[in-house]
Design an enzyme around this catalytic site. Structure first.
Site, mmCIF file in Angstrom:
data_model
loop_
_atom_site.group_PDB
_atom_site.id
_atom_site.type_symbol
_atom_site.label_atom_id
_atom_site.label_comp_id
_atom_site.label_asym_id
_atom_site.label_seq_id
_atom_site.Cartn_x
_atom_site.Cartn_y
_atom_site.Cartn_z
ATOM 1 N N LYS A 1 -2.595 8.591 -52.076
ATOM 2 C CA LYS A 1 -2.435 9.792 -52.910
ATOM 3 C C LYS A 1 -3.512 10.855 -52.653
ATOM 4 C CE LYS A 1 0.101 7.543 -56.663
ATOM 5 N NZ LYS A 1 0.199 7.294 -58.103
ATOM 6 N N LYS B 1 -18.313 6.737 -64.564
ATOM 7 C CA LYS B 1 -17.024 7.257 -64.083
ATOM 8 C C LYS B 1 -16.247 7.905 -65.234
ATOM 9 C CE LYS B 1 -14.687 4.552 -61.161
ATOM 10 N NZ LYS B 1 -14.233 3.246 -60.601
HETATM 11 P P1 ATR Z 1 -6.262 3.111 -60.026
HETATM 12 O O1 ATR Z 1 -6.001 4.118 -58.959
HETATM 13 O O2 ATR Z 1 -5.137 2.143 -60.266
HETATM 14 O O3 ATR Z 1 -6.740 3.740 -61.292
HETATM 15 P P2 ATR Z 1 -8.955 2.415 -59.345
HETATM 16 O O4 ATR Z 1 -9.265 3.829 -59.025
HETATM 17 O O5 ATR Z 1 -9.468 1.337 -58.455
HETATM 18 O O6 ATR Z 1 -7.407 2.164 -59.432
HETATM 19 O O7 ATR Z 1 -9.451 2.155 -60.850
HETATM 20 C C1 ATR Z 1 -9.279 0.932 -61.482
HETATM 21 C C2 ATR Z 1 -9.763 1.059 -62.918
HETATM 22 O O8 ATR Z 1 -9.552 -0.197 -63.590
HETATM 23 C C3 ATR Z 1 -11.239 1.356 -63.052
HETATM 24 O O9 ATR Z 1 -11.430 2.144 -64.208
HETATM 25 C C4 ATR Z 1 -11.851 -0.027 -63.214
HETATM 26 O O10 ATR Z 1 -13.111 -0.038 -63.867
HETATM 27 P P3 ATR Z 1 -14.465 0.333 -63.046
HETATM 28 O O11 ATR Z 1 -14.441 1.815 -62.858
HETATM 29 O O12 ATR Z 1 -15.569 -0.116 -63.913
HETATM 30 O O13 ATR Z 1 -14.371 -0.422 -61.746
HETATM 31 C C5 ATR Z 1 -10.812 -0.682 -64.098
HETATM 32 N N1 ATR Z 1 -10.797 -2.145 -64.059
HETATM 33 C C6 ATR Z 1 -10.353 -2.945 -63.063
HETATM 34 N N2 ATR Z 1 -10.431 -4.258 -63.412
HETATM 35 C C7 ATR Z 1 -10.949 -4.285 -64.678
HETATM 36 C C8 ATR Z 1 -11.274 -5.330 -65.611
HETATM 37 N N3 ATR Z 1 -11.075 -6.622 -65.304
HETATM 38 N N4 ATR Z 1 -11.776 -4.975 -66.822
HETATM 39 C C9 ATR Z 1 -11.970 -3.676 -67.140
HETATM 40 N N5 ATR Z 1 -11.686 -2.641 -66.301
HETATM 41 C C10 ATR Z 1 -11.189 -2.941 -65.095
#
Ligand code: ATR
Length: 280
Positions: free
Chosen positions: A69, A160
């Site tokens: 994207k 973030k």
């Molecule tokens: P997407 O494009 O699907 O949003 P991404 O940019 O990799 O994917 O973002 C994933 C989001 O899910 C992030 O906000 C991540 O938190 P961090 O920024 O702290 O990494 C969050 N996330 C993923 N696994 C998680 C978990 N087990 N508990 C809480 N937040 C999680």
């Protein structure tokens, strides 16, 4: 590509399990549009060349999914305001003059699913958004356009969430938070983390849910309730929805952009729900 038909597709990697070809085939049948739509596996190290080639060969439009994207955003020669804000493009549309318009229909799809399908008002509501990745960034502008009283973005990595809150601050009241700081109930909670993918849950205090009042939405979907929706249901959430409707609605928005007609999403959503249940 099929000779003589307007060509569309979805670029992704992996792409094998995409539901977009089925959704757009059903939209095309319903609205009597003569077009072809295929899943297209773009190489991880050659998206721009692959996509440019598709359009050079006459491709009219494409959806873009993980992980392309942001690259589609860079490839577009013109951007809609919502794509500009999202920093990501999920829909490309080639115009007759060669312009490649980049749009982002994810947020509009979410808003339609919430407001029209679920009949959840957003105006003057306190909304909690979980996560601060691409999925959340993609929906903030259309959500803020509905004038909620505030949006709190909570994320595991606070910085973030803070960066997103700052980026969208001119569009409405947006705050950033750690999960643990959340001690008040919200009207609507939207899970935009990728935690559900692995069946995990963001570490949310139970206080964010007021039993019988709070409505919960998971942008992920599955045949069974997602881990987040199950958790919310156990705490007495007034309603829980998953993101299958968002998927269909973002596709309907793309279809409208390409073909100038809005398909009826309800029968398509019902067909997908049935297929999902059958695959469980
Ligand atoms: P997407 O494009 O699907 O949003 P991404 O940019 O990799 O994917 O973002 C994933 C989001 O899910 C992030 O906000 C991540 O938190 P961090 O920024 O702290 O990494 C969050 N996330 C993923 N696994 C998680 C978990 N087990 N508990 C809480 N937040 C999680």
């Amino acid at each position: 590509m099929v000779a003589g038909l307007d060509q569309y597709g979805v670029f992704g990697n992996p792409i094998g399990h995409s539901k977009s070809p089925l959704i757009h085939r059903l939209f095309a049948e319903q609205t009597r549009q003569t077009m072809n739509y295929e899943a297209l596996l773009a190489p991880l190290d050659g998206f721009a060349t692959f996509a440019s080639d598709f359009f050079a060969r006459g491709g009219r439009g494409a959806n873009v999914t993980v992980p392309f994207k942001e690259q589609a955003f860079a490839l577009a020669t013109q951007l809609s305001e919502r794509a500009e804000r999202a920093g990501a493009v999920n829909t490309l549309c080639r115009h007759a003059d060669g312009t490649l318009l980049g749009d982002n229909t994810d947020g509009a799809g979410l808003v339609r699913d919430l407001m029209i399908n679920a009949q959840w008002p957003l105006k003057a509501q306190r909304i909690l958004l979980l996560g601060a990745g691409g999925a959340v960034r993609g929906v903030l502008q259309p959500l803020l356009a509905q004038q909620p009283s505030e949006i709190v973005i909570a994320n595991r990595t606070l910085s973030k969430a803070e960066a997103l809150a700052q980026h969208f601050a001119d569009l409405g009241p947006v705050l950033a938070s750690e999960f643990a700081w959340l001690q008040q109930p919200f009207d609507i909670i939207i899970n935009g983390t990728s935690a559900s993918l692995s069946g995990a849950l963001p570490p949310l205090p139970a206080a964010v849910i007021r039993a019988g009042h709070t409505r919960c939405y998971d942008m992920m979907y599955s045949a069974e309730p997602t881990a987040f929706n199950q958790w919310a249901q156990d705490l007495g959430a007034a309603a829980c929805m998953d993101g299958l409707g968002m998927l269909v609605e973002q596709a309907a928005e793309a279809f409208l952009l390409w073909r100038g007609v809005r398909p009826d999403s309800a029968p398509v959503l019902a067909a997908l729900r049935e297929q999902l249940a059958a695959s469980a």
